[in-house]
Design a protein around this motif. Structure first.
Motif, PDB file in Angstrom:
ATOM      1  N   PRO A   1       0.828  -1.209   0.000  1.00 36.35           N
ATOM      2  CA  PRO A   1       0.000   0.000   0.000  1.00 36.35           C
ATOM      3  C   PRO A   1       0.860   1.257   0.000  1.00 36.35           C
ATOM      4  O   PRO A   1       1.864   1.347   0.694  1.00 36.35           O
ATOM      5  CB  PRO A   1      -0.802  -0.136   1.302  1.00 36.35           C
ATOM      6  N   SER A   2       0.440   2.224  -0.814  1.00 35.91           N
ATOM      7  CA  SER A   2       1.267   3.401  -1.053  1.00 35.91           C
ATOM      8  C   SER A   2       1.566   4.191   0.214  1.00 35.91           C
ATOM      9  O   SER A   2       2.669   4.725   0.368  1.00 35.91           O
ATOM     10  CB  SER A   2       0.586   4.308  -2.085  1.00 35.91           C
ATOM     11  N   ASP A   3       0.590   4.260   1.167  1.00 36.93           N
ATOM     12  CA  ASP A   3       0.836   5.054   2.365  1.00 36.93           C
ATOM     13  C   ASP A   3       1.896   4.401   3.242  1.00 36.93           C
ATOM     14  O   ASP A   3       2.710   5.080   3.876  1.00 36.93           O
ATOM     15  CB  ASP A   3      -0.458   5.270   3.148  1.00 36.93           C
ATOM     16  N   LEU A   4       1.923   3.052   3.277  1.00 33.25           N
ATOM     17  CA  LEU A   4       2.975   2.360   4.016  1.00 33.25           C
ATOM     18  C   LEU A   4       4.303   2.472   3.289  1.00 33.25           C
ATOM     19  O   LEU A   4       5.368   2.610   3.910  1.00 33.25           O
ATOM     20  CB  LEU A   4       2.614   0.890   4.220  1.00 33.25           C
ATOM     21  N   LEU A   5       4.233   2.416   1.958  1.00 25.15           N
ATOM     22  CA  LEU A   5       5.461   2.471   1.168  1.00 25.15           C
ATOM     23  C   LEU A   5       6.174   3.801   1.357  1.00 25.15           C
ATOM     24  O   LEU A   5       7.416   3.863   1.396  1.00 25.15           O
ATOM     25  CB  LEU A   5       5.131   2.245  -0.308  1.00 25.15           C
ATOM     26  N   GLU A   6       5.400   4.876   1.514  1.00 25.64           N
ATOM     27  CA  GLU A   6       6.021   6.175   1.765  1.00 25.64           C
ATOM     28  C   GLU A   6       6.819   6.172   3.067  1.00 25.64           C
ATOM     29  O   GLU A   6       7.911   6.740   3.152  1.00 25.64           O
ATOM     30  CB  GLU A   6       4.942   7.262   1.823  1.00 25.64           C
ATOM     31  N   LEU A   7       6.264   5.518   4.073  1.00 26.21           N
ATOM     32  CA  LEU A   7       6.962   5.431   5.352  1.00 26.21           C
ATOM     33  C   LEU A   7       8.203   4.544   5.226  1.00 26.21           C
ATOM     34  O   LEU A   7       9.258   4.838   5.804  1.00 26.21           O
ATOM     35  CB  LEU A   7       6.014   4.879   6.435  1.00 26.21           C
ATOM     36  N   PHE A   8       8.107   3.467   4.447  1.00 24.10           N
ATOM     37  CA  PHE A   8       9.273   2.605   4.190  1.00 24.10           C
ATOM     38  C   PHE A   8      10.366   3.377   3.456  1.00 24.10           C
ATOM     39  O   PHE A   8      11.558   3.189   3.717  1.00 24.10           O
ATOM     40  CB  PHE A   8       8.871   1.383   3.358  1.00 24.10           C
ATOM     41  N   ASP A   9       9.949   4.250   2.536  1.00 22.13           N
ATOM     42  CA  ASP A   9      10.940   4.977   1.738  1.00 22.13           C
ATOM     43  C   ASP A   9      11.813   5.869   2.599  1.00 22.13           C
ATOM     44  O   ASP A   9      13.005   6.063   2.323  1.00 22.13           O
ATOM     45  CB  ASP A   9      10.237   5.816   0.664  1.00 22.13           C
ATOM     46  N   ASP A  10      11.228   6.423   3.677  1.00 20.47           N
ATOM     47  CA  ASP A  10      12.031   7.253   4.564  1.00 20.47           C
ATOM     48  C   ASP A  10      13.163   6.433   5.187  1.00 20.47           C
ATOM     49  O   ASP A  10      14.267   6.933   5.409  1.00 20.47           O
ATOM     50  CB  ASP A  10      11.144   7.826   5.674  1.00 20.47           C
ATOM     51  N   ARG A  11      12.897   5.159   5.478  1.00 20.29           N
ATOM     52  CA  ARG A  11      13.921   4.289   6.077  1.00 20.29           C
ATOM     53  C   ARG A  11      14.873   3.756   5.013  1.00 20.29           C
ATOM     54  O   ARG A  11      16.030   3.436   5.297  1.00 20.29           O
ATOM     55  CB  ARG A  11      13.245   3.116   6.797  1.00 20.29           C
ATOM     56  N   THR A  12      14.381   3.658   3.786  1.00 21.99           N
ATOM     57  CA  THR A  12      15.218   3.163   2.701  1.00 21.99           C
ATOM     58  C   THR A  12      16.422   4.062   2.478  1.00 21.99           C
ATOM     59  O   THR A  12      17.551   3.583   2.253  1.00 21.99           O
ATOM     60  CB  THR A  12      14.397   3.068   1.402  1.00 21.99           C
ATOM     61  N   MET A  13      16.219   5.373   2.561  1.00 24.50           N
ATOM     62  CA  MET A  13      17.328   6.307   2.349  1.00 24.50           C
ATOM     63  C   MET A  13      18.432   6.085   3.370  1.00 24.50           C
ATOM     64  O   MET A  13      19.630   6.114   3.038  1.00 24.50           O
ATOM     65  CB  MET A  13      16.812   7.750   2.454  1.00 24.50           C
ATOM     66  N   ALA A  14      18.052   5.826   4.629  1.00 24.44           N
ATOM     67  CA  ALA A  14      19.072   5.590   5.665  1.00 24.44           C
ATOM     68  C   ALA A  14      19.860   4.321   5.372  1.00 24.44           C
ATOM     69  O   ALA A  14      21.086   4.277   5.555  1.00 24.44           O
ATOM     70  CB  ALA A  14      18.398   5.501   7.028  1.00 24.44           C
ATOM     71  N   LEU A  15      19.211   3.289   4.862  1.00 20.82           N
ATOM     72  CA  LEU A  15      19.913   2.038   4.547  1.00 20.82           C
ATOM     73  C   LEU A  15      20.818   2.198   3.324  1.00 20.82           C
ATOM     74  O   LEU A  15      21.928   1.659   3.281  1.00 20.82           O
ATOM     75  CB  LEU A  15      18.900   0.913   4.320  1.00 20.82           C
ATOM     76  N   LEU A  16      20.332   2.929   2.340  1.00 26.73           N
ATOM     77  CA  LEU A  16      21.158   3.146   1.150  1.00 26.73           C
ATOM     78  C   LEU A  16      22.433   3.899   1.500  1.00 26.73           C
ATOM     79  O   LEU A  16      23.511   3.623   0.943  1.00 26.73           O
ATOM     80  CB  LEU A  16      20.359   3.916   0.095  1.00 26.73           C
TER      81      LEU A  16
END
Length: 891
Positions: free
Chosen positions: A45-60
């Motif tokens: 779901p897009s609203d959850l994915l937006e929250l995941f994306d914030d954490r993705t940047m830290a992992l990258l």
């Protein structure tokens, strides 16, 4: 025991109930083997994915690369909401990072973050961060570390440090896996953990479902509570350091977690046997608390009344389609539980009324049909013949009517809130504040009654929660306007500084209350009118009936019409009733006229008992009206009538009554006492002469004429030998007064002992030793202790003799009540003695035993305070009242 102690006990028991509820959620959780599949990242779901994306940047930034996305079912079979996860890998560190949806998100850890290393040996190292959840056991091939890291870099460093500490690189060489291998590893880890639970007995398979054992459930709950406390403490530090303006908006994840947990709760069911066990456990806790707080004797009656009350609620819930019905007893009462968010306003009103109304109807039925009477006749007056039924009727009326009072959270308050304040949070808040004040005032008025005090605290917390609801509603309205209320809009409104320090569980409680109220259909105006009318009828009808019954006692009677048809003895009785009634309603002249007519009756003339009743009414009525200002002119006509009739016995009794009516020490009292003595001597009645001598002795002592008092006591002593033991108390009182008023209290003991021995030789029954109280007043505690033991032995012997001759129609329970009534003076003296001589704790126990055994309105501090004065009885009453006040303050 003090009020603080009882409030603490109630709070502890309610906290225990909360723990039980939380434990049942874990213990009743049906577990299943997980299934999962690899999905496209866009399937989340897009609203959850937006929250995941914030954490993705830290992992990258840490060197990770995106690998794949997963969708899996929850291990808890009550949830059908899928779990989503993004998987990353680190090509240099040979490590995997997993970012997944969280069941308890907060600003510190909005998602679950896990670093995983898989080694060539097949073992796995997992590092989580502030994890809270249904942790499965660690298998031999899994190493789990939970960190308290502030961010991803710190958690990643902790994971690498834990990996380096495992051992030689040859044994723990990390490897990367494909997406399929990673999914298989995750599912295998969960299956092996569930299998280990089954192998170790920590879980079992019931009806094809895996369920945890009680011991494992307790362990998991304890670990979860500890983890939640750690997260809240760390989140507080984060908010303090970072402030509230930069906190991330995690409302999407909170909505996901809220909906998922709501699904679990909706599908949570307790088995019939477990419900029954919880019911029995709650009854045991309820009985223990009220037994210690009041009396174990009253617990069965209280339990029956409350159970009948709650079964009324339960039956109405069943009729209106409520689900998951249950009755539980609480330290402050009982509660019927059920769920139906679609019940109409009228149905909810009927559910609230279904508790108190049947109870009051049952009480009315018991009284009106005569079931509550030992004689088979209806009427409150007959209830005393059956103490258990009397208690039952009183509690049915009292508890159920109190529940109708318009204060929260009583049934009446719920109806008022439903009819007047539904969908009006401001008015609801005011109503809760008023309820808090009412309970607080009641607790203060009743000397810190712990139940009312606790209800005041409980409604105070409810008012505070309602204030939070009101604040939340304003923010939601500001943000969303007239849009429908959803879990998302609620959590978005809570993205505010006021809620920053709350954990997810606390914010969930606010959201649940708001959504529950919103989910209920609005109460239609006709339902409000009907519900309000029913409530007012039920509330006011008993008051109207009681007022009518009260008024009927004082309704004017047409005595002339009644007397017109009466003749003979019937007319005499009616004249006496009419005269007495009019005297006590203020029509003194007409009342005296009827009584004079009765005294002059010749066909037939009044009996001695009737004449005594007439003169007693006249004397007491004048004494009630004028007190110490009673003058002989008012009584002289009646005394002249007695003298003219030549009834020396009645004249003597009247003089003795007048001597008692006047205040002690007044000249009129002594004059009537001497007149009584003269009349008794003329009559030649030794008994009347004895009482007249005692009256003279007491009033002489009040006037400090101790020579006259001693002479009168000596004369009374010569009257001894009577077979009627009724004079014992009068004689003992006269002796005690003479020495108390002269300031030589303990000098009364020889004469009291001489009198007591005479009574014992005559095998006369008595249950109070005035010498014992003389010892207590004179603070001779050795003497008091000896007399307590002696009086107890004498009472036991007398009671054993009475037991052997008791009438067969008196059963054991009634006989026990009679025995307690005869022993109460001894027990009161013993309690006072212990209060004066023992330690505080021992004295409190002794006093509690007395008040529990002899529960009567007569034994209370106010009664004894009213009797306080300079005489022996006054000083004795003052001593008892002081002890009552002392222990009332402590308890």
């Amino acid at each position: 025991m003090s009020t603080v102690f009882w409030v603490a006990v109630i709070a502890a028991l309610l906290l225990f109930y909360n723990w039980i509820n939380a434990l049942l959620l874990v213990y009743g959780a049906p577990l299943r083997y997980p299934r999962g599949r690899i999905i496209d990242r866009s399937d989340i779901p897009s609203d959850l994915l937006e929250l995941f994306d914030d954490r993705t940047m830290a992992l990258l930034q840490l060197g990770f690369r995106f690998s794949h996305a997963l969708e899996a079912n929850d291990v808890d079979a009550r949830s059908g909401t899928p779990l989503y996860e993004l998987v990353f890998y680190h090509p240099e560190r040979l490590c995997i990072a997993e970012v997944a949806t969280s069941e308890l998100p907060d600003f510190l850890t909005p998602v679950n973050s896990v670093f995983r290393s898989v080694f060539t040996s097949g073992k796995t190292l997992i590092t989580s961060n502030f994890h809270v959840g249904l942790d499965l056991p660690v298998t031999p091939d899994r190493f789990v570390v939970d960190t308290a890291a502030a961010d991803y870099p710190a958690q990643f460093e902790a994971h690498l440090a834990a990996r380096d500490a495992l051992g030689e690189p040859t044994s723990f060489r990390p490897v990367l896996m494909s997406a399929e291998q990673h999914l298989a590893r995750v599912l295998t880890d969960h299956r092996e953990a569930l299998n280990q639970l089954l192998e170790t007995g920590a879980a079992s398979v019931k009806k094809g479902v895996i369920r945890l054992s009680l011991g494992k459930s307790v362990q998991l709950l304890r670990d979860m509570v500890k983890a939640i406390k750690r997260r809240k403490k760390a989140q507080g530090r984060l908010v303090k350091r970072q402030g509230t303006d930069d906190l991330p908006d995690i409302s999407a994840m909170e909505q996901y977690a809220y909906d998922k947990n709501a699904e679990v709760l909706a599908n949570h069911r307790l088995g019939t046997m477990l419900k029954f066990f919880l019911f029995l456990a709650s009854v045991a806790a309820f009985g223990l608390f009220f037994g210690l707080f009041t009396s174990f004797w009253i617990v069965p009656v209280l339990f029956a009344v409350l159970l009948f009350h709650e079964l009324g609620h339960l039956l109405a819930m069943k009729v209106f389609g409520y689900k998951d019905l249950q009755v539980l007893f609480l330290p402050i009462g009982a509660a019927a539980l059920g769920k139906n968010h679609q019940a109409s306003g009228l149905q909810r009103s009927l559910v609230y009324l279904a508790g108190p109304v049947p109870g009051m109807l049952l009480a009315w039925l018991l009284v009106s049909t005569g079931i509550a009477s030992a004689t088979g006749e209806s009427g409150i007056a007959d209830l005393a013949a059956s103490p258990w039924v009397f208690e039952l009727v009183v509690m049915l009326l009292l508890i159920n009517y109190i529940n109708l009072l318009p204060v929260m959270p009583l049934d009446g308050g719920q109806i008022v809130n439903l009819v007047l304040f539904e969908r009006s949070p401001r008015a609801h808040l005011v109503f809760l504040v008023v309820s808090t004040v009412v309970f607080g005032a009641g607790a203060w008025y009743l000397d810190s009654d712990p139940l009312l005090f606790f209800l005041a605290i409980a409604t105070g917390f409810m008012a505070f929660a309602q204030y939070n609801q009101l604040t939340l509603a304003r923010r939601i309205q500001d943000q969303k306007g007239s849009e429908p209320l959803t879990s998302r809009s609620i959590f978005q409104a809570m993205h505010h500084a006021d809620y920053a320090r709350m954990n997810f569980s606390e914010r969930t409680a606010l959201a649940k209350t708001a959504l529950t109220e919103y989910a209920m259909p609005p109460v239609k105006l006709p339902h409000k009118l009907i519900g309000g009318a029913m409530y007012l009828a039920v509330l006011l009808l008993p008051l109207g009936m009681a007022y009518q019954a009260y008024q009927s006692l004082f309704d004017p009677v047409d005595w002339e019409a009644e007397l017109a048809t009466a003749t003979g003895a019937e007319r005499n009785d009616l004249l006496i009733r009419a005269g007495q009634s009019l005297l006590y309603t203020g029509e003194e002249a007409q009342g005296r006229q009827y009584l004079d007519e009765a005294l002059a009756a010749q066909t037939p003339p009044l009996t001695l008992e009737q004449r005594r009743e007439v003169f007693g009414s006249l004397i007491v009525r004048v004494a009630d009206e004028r007190g110490d200002d009673l003058v002989s002119e008012d009584l002289e006509p009646w005394l002249s009538r007695l003298r003219a009739d030549g009834n020396s016995q009645e004249l003597t009794n009247t003089y003795l009554t007048l001597a008692a009516v006047y205040s002690a020490g007044r000249e009129e009292a002594m004059r009537y006492a001497r007149s009584a003595l003269t009349s008794a001597e003329n009559l030649g009645d030794r008994g009347s002469m004895l009482f007249a001598h005692l009256a003279v002795a007491q009033h002489a002592a009040y006037q400090s004429d101790f020579a006259t008092a001693d002479l009168a006591l000596d004369e009374a002593w010569e009257m001894r030998g009577l077979e009627d033991g009724a004079y014992l108390y009068a004689f003992s009182g006269a002796i005690a007064d003479r020495y108390t008023l002269s300031g030589t209290t303990l000098d009364a003991l020889p004469q009291l002992d001489r009198l007591r021995e005479e009574m014992l030789l005559a095998d006369m029954w008595f249950d109070e030793d005035y010498g014992l109280w003389i010892c207590l007043l004179g603070e001779d505690f050795d003497c008091a202790s000896q007399r307590l033991d002696t009086l107890n032995e004498d009472l036991e012997k007398s009671w054993d003799a009475a037991w052997s001759e008791r009438p067969t129609e008196i059963d054991d329970s009634e006989w026990d009540l009679i025995r307690n009534d005869h022993f109460k003076r001894l027990d009161l003296a013993r309690a006072v003695y212990q209060a004066l001589t023992l330690s505080e704790q021992e004295a409190a126990k002794a006093w509690a035993v007395f008040t529990e055994t002899h529960v009567t309105d007569w034994y209370n501090g106010e009664y004894f305070e009213e009797q306080a004065g300079p005489s022996f009885e006054g000083q004795k009453a003052e001593l008892i009242a002081r002890q009552f006040r002392r222990f009332e303050k402590q308890n």
